[in-house]
Scaffold this active site. Structure first.
Site, PDB file in Angstrom:
ATOM      1  N   SER A  20      -2.192  -6.916  -7.393  1.00 21.40           N
ATOM      2  CA  SER A  20      -3.388  -6.380  -7.110  1.00 21.40           C
ATOM      3  C   SER A  20      -3.399  -6.259  -5.687  1.00 21.40           C
ATOM      4  O   SER A  20      -2.683  -5.868  -4.797  1.00 21.40           O
ATOM      5  CB  SER A  20      -4.488  -7.080  -7.665  1.00 21.40           C
ATOM      6  OG  SER A  20      -5.788  -6.692  -7.515  1.00 21.40           O
TER       7      SER A  20
ATOM      8  N   ASP B  96       1.081  -3.829  -9.909  1.00 18.98           N
ATOM      9  CA  ASP B  96      -0.078  -2.971  -9.832  1.00 18.98           C
ATOM     10  C   ASP B  96      -0.702  -3.012  -8.533  1.00 18.98           C
ATOM     11  O   ASP B  96      -1.854  -3.487  -8.805  1.00 18.98           O
ATOM     12  CB  ASP B  96      -0.785  -3.419 -11.329  1.00 18.98           C
ATOM     13  CG  ASP B  96      -1.777  -2.153 -11.620  1.00 18.98           C
ATOM     14  OD1 ASP B  96      -1.278  -1.060 -11.451  1.00 18.98           O
ATOM     15  OD2 ASP B  96      -2.838  -2.098 -12.161  1.00 18.98           O
TER      16      ASP B  96
ATOM     17  N   GLU C  31       0.580   3.656   6.275  1.00 25.03           N
ATOM     18  CA  GLU C  31       1.405   2.602   5.805  1.00 25.03           C
ATOM     19  C   GLU C  31       1.117   1.233   6.277  1.00 25.03           C
ATOM     20  O   GLU C  31       1.360   0.243   5.739  1.00 25.03           O
ATOM     21  CB  GLU C  31       2.858   3.087   6.019  1.00 25.03           C
ATOM     22  CG  GLU C  31       3.396   4.242   5.418  1.00 25.03           C
ATOM     23  CD  GLU C  31       4.739   4.424   5.806  1.00 25.03           C
ATOM     24  OE1 GLU C  31       5.285   3.967   6.722  1.00 25.03           O
ATOM     25  OE2 GLU C  31       5.280   5.516   4.734  1.00 25.03           O
TER      26      GLU C  31
ATOM     27  N   ARG D 256      -1.097  -0.665   3.920  1.00 21.34           N
ATOM     28  CA  ARG D 256      -0.916  -1.125   2.553  1.00 21.34           C
ATOM     29  C   ARG D 256       0.589  -1.339   2.461  1.00 21.34           C
ATOM     30  O   ARG D 256       1.341  -1.387   3.355  1.00 21.34           O
ATOM     31  CB  ARG D 256      -1.092   0.341   1.765  1.00 21.34           C
ATOM     32  CG  ARG D 256      -0.429   1.482   2.060  1.00 21.34           C
ATOM     33  CD  ARG D 256      -0.550   2.774   1.109  1.00 21.34           C
ATOM     34  NE  ARG D 256      -0.024   3.899   1.677  1.00 21.34           N
ATOM     35  CZ  ARG D 256       1.559   4.107   1.745  1.00 21.34           C
ATOM     36  NH1 ARG D 256       2.424   3.081   1.432  1.00 21.34           N
ATOM     37  NH2 ARG D 256       1.945   5.160   2.504  1.00 21.34           N
TER      38      ARG D 256
ATOM     39  N   HIS E 298      -4.717  -3.807 -15.945  1.00 24.01           N
ATOM     40  CA  HIS E 298      -4.336  -4.199 -14.502  1.00 24.01           C
ATOM     41  C   HIS E 298      -3.446  -5.554 -14.775  1.00 24.01           C
ATOM     42  O   HIS E 298      -2.429  -5.900 -13.965  1.00 24.01           O
ATOM     43  CB  HIS E 298      -5.592  -4.651 -13.721  1.00 24.01           C
ATOM     44  CG  HIS E 298      -5.485  -4.777 -12.399  1.00 24.01           C
ATOM     45  ND1 HIS E 298      -4.543  -3.915 -11.602  1.00 24.01           N
ATOM     46  CD2 HIS E 298      -6.085  -5.514 -11.515  1.00 24.01           C
ATOM     47  CE1 HIS E 298      -4.611  -4.387 -10.313  1.00 24.01           C
ATOM     48  NE2 HIS E 298      -5.560  -5.473 -10.229  1.00 24.01           N
TER      49      HIS E 298
END
Length: 434
Positions: free
Chosen positions: A154, A178, A189, A192, A247
């Site tokens: 996550s 996930d 970029e 993340r 998730h």
């Protein structure tokens, strides 16, 4: 605005970190003291209780069981979670069954339980803390960053990306479980997880439905060298309720893949629809990668970015499945409507019955489908055929399978079985090799 912390550097709330369409709310990361990133070291020698190690006090590392001759795998939790949650140390324990490793659970519950917009900024501090520890290991203990693997769930996946970016992409591997969608999907970029964050980046997507209205928390965007979409990336089997079930499945698949790697083969394919329609089968000549722990064994792993793989999983237990393509040629008296089912009988065991086709059953016609079988039956020795009618009729027609061909997804091996029998519905027919 900007805020700086001694060994971690400075953090700004200017673009792209905030004030963008994906990140409308401006906020700086919380104070590192409040986030209180902790490194809980488990090793093969201390599997049940952790040793706390600190990057700013190298004596804690030297006094611990940290072994310079082993790989190090960090596990980073996500939003609202804690590093002392059992899933992190359970993952370490599975690793200890297959390898000698330094397994470091990263606890940042001081920053993960904030509002989501704040937590998504706090990961920058956590990523910086992880990077700093890897730097200390490298400069003070001569431990190479390529021996480091960072696994993040996550928000933890983007935390891993932040750490990797700060280490100039020299980390050996990052696995995103996930990766979180809100505040990260379609951002630059540097914000993340992306493939430049490590020498190898693999990603498992299990909750790609949009956040609105479906509350799908995971990214649909491909952000690795290899992106796996089990069950198409959404609506995981066995997930009935609860927004977090899909998730969380990414964690459970990875956990199981450590001990059951062969049951998670990912098939290279352009789309899940094509995969479901028996396309992209069998595995290519160089084989299919194993989703999860052993994805790094794949020969072409970094040949390109956004390589896409699909597979189906089970609904519970260890989630493993083995994929076969089955073609059934019918013989019989007339064409009732109903369904045909096949089971595989192999050297290692027998599978359940799987439906190959439902509809009008015509003698001499052939029906093909892919099935995902719950165990690895090994070399297939026999198959059984069973048909059932839909609806009721007075007559009792007989049908049979004159030929059944089974192809293994893993290596493309084809098995041919024949019979001249015909049977009434709900009567099992066994076919032997032709």
């Amino acid at each position: 605005a900007e805020v700086c912390y001694s060994h971690l550097g400075c953090f700004s709330d200017e673009k792209p970190w905030a004030g963008t369409s994906q990140r409308p709310i401006k906020s700086l990361p919380s104070d590192p003291k409040k986030i209180n990133t902790r490194f809980l070291l488990y090793t093969n020698e201390n599997q049940n209780s952790y040793q706390l190690i600190t990057a700013t006090d190298i004596a804690t590392i030297k006094a611990s069981n940290f072994n310079l001759n082993r790989k190090t795998r960090f596990i980073i939790h996500g939003f609202t979670d804690s590093g002392e949650n059992s899933w992190l140390s359970d993952m370490c324990k599975n690793m200890f069954q297959v390898e000698k490793v330094n397994c470091i659970c990263v606890d940042w519950k001081g920053g993960s339980k904030a509002q989501y917009s704040q937590a998504s900024q706090n990961i920058r501090v956590v990523g910086a803390e992880v990077a700093y520890l890897v730097q200390v290991l490298s400069t003070s203990l001569n431990y190479a960053p390529e021996n480091v693997h960072i696994i993040g769930h996550s928000l933890g996946a983007h935390t891993a990306g932040e750490a990797g970016k700060r280490l100039n992409g020299l980390v050996g591997r990052i696995t995103g479980l996930d990766p979180a969608e809100p505040y990260f999907q379609d951002t630059p970029e540097e914000v993340r997880l992306d493939p430049s964050d490590a020498k190898f980046v693999d990603v498992i997507h299990t909750d790609i439905s949009p956040i609105l209205p479906s509350l799908g928390f995971g990214m649909s965007q491909k952000v690795g060298h290899m992106d796996f979409f089990p069950n198409g990336g959404k609506d995981m089997p066995g997930c009935k309720t609860g927004i977090s079930c899909n998730h969380h499945r990414s964690i459970e698949y990875y956990h199981s893949s450590i001990l059951n790697p062969e049951g998670f083969l990912g098939y290279p394919c352009a789309s899940y629809d094509e995969f479901q329609e028996s396309g992209c089968f069998p595995c290519p000549a160089k084989g299919c990668p194993k989703m999860g722990h052993f994805a790094d064994q794949y020969p072409g792993k970094t040949n390109a970015v956004e390589q896409t793989f699909f597979l189906n999983t089970g609904a519970s237990d260890n989630f493993t499945r083995w994929r076969y393509k089955v073609t059934v040629t019918l013989s019989g008296e007339k064409d009732p409507s109903g369904n045909i089912n096949v089971a595989l009988l192999g050297k290692n065991g027998n599978s359940a019955q799987y439906q190959v086709f439902k509809g009008t059953l015509k003698p001499d016609a052939s029906y093909t489908n892919s099935i995902d079988v719950e165990l690895n039956v090994g070399t297939i020795q026999k198959v059984t055929f069973l048909w059932k009618r839909s609806g009721i009729s007075v007559s009792k027609p007989k049908m049979g399978a004159s030929r059944i061909t089974v192809q293994s997804g893993k290596d493309g091996t084809k098995y041919n079985f024949c019979s001249s029998d015909i049977v009434q519905e709900n009567v099992e027919q066994t076919l032997s090799p032709c």
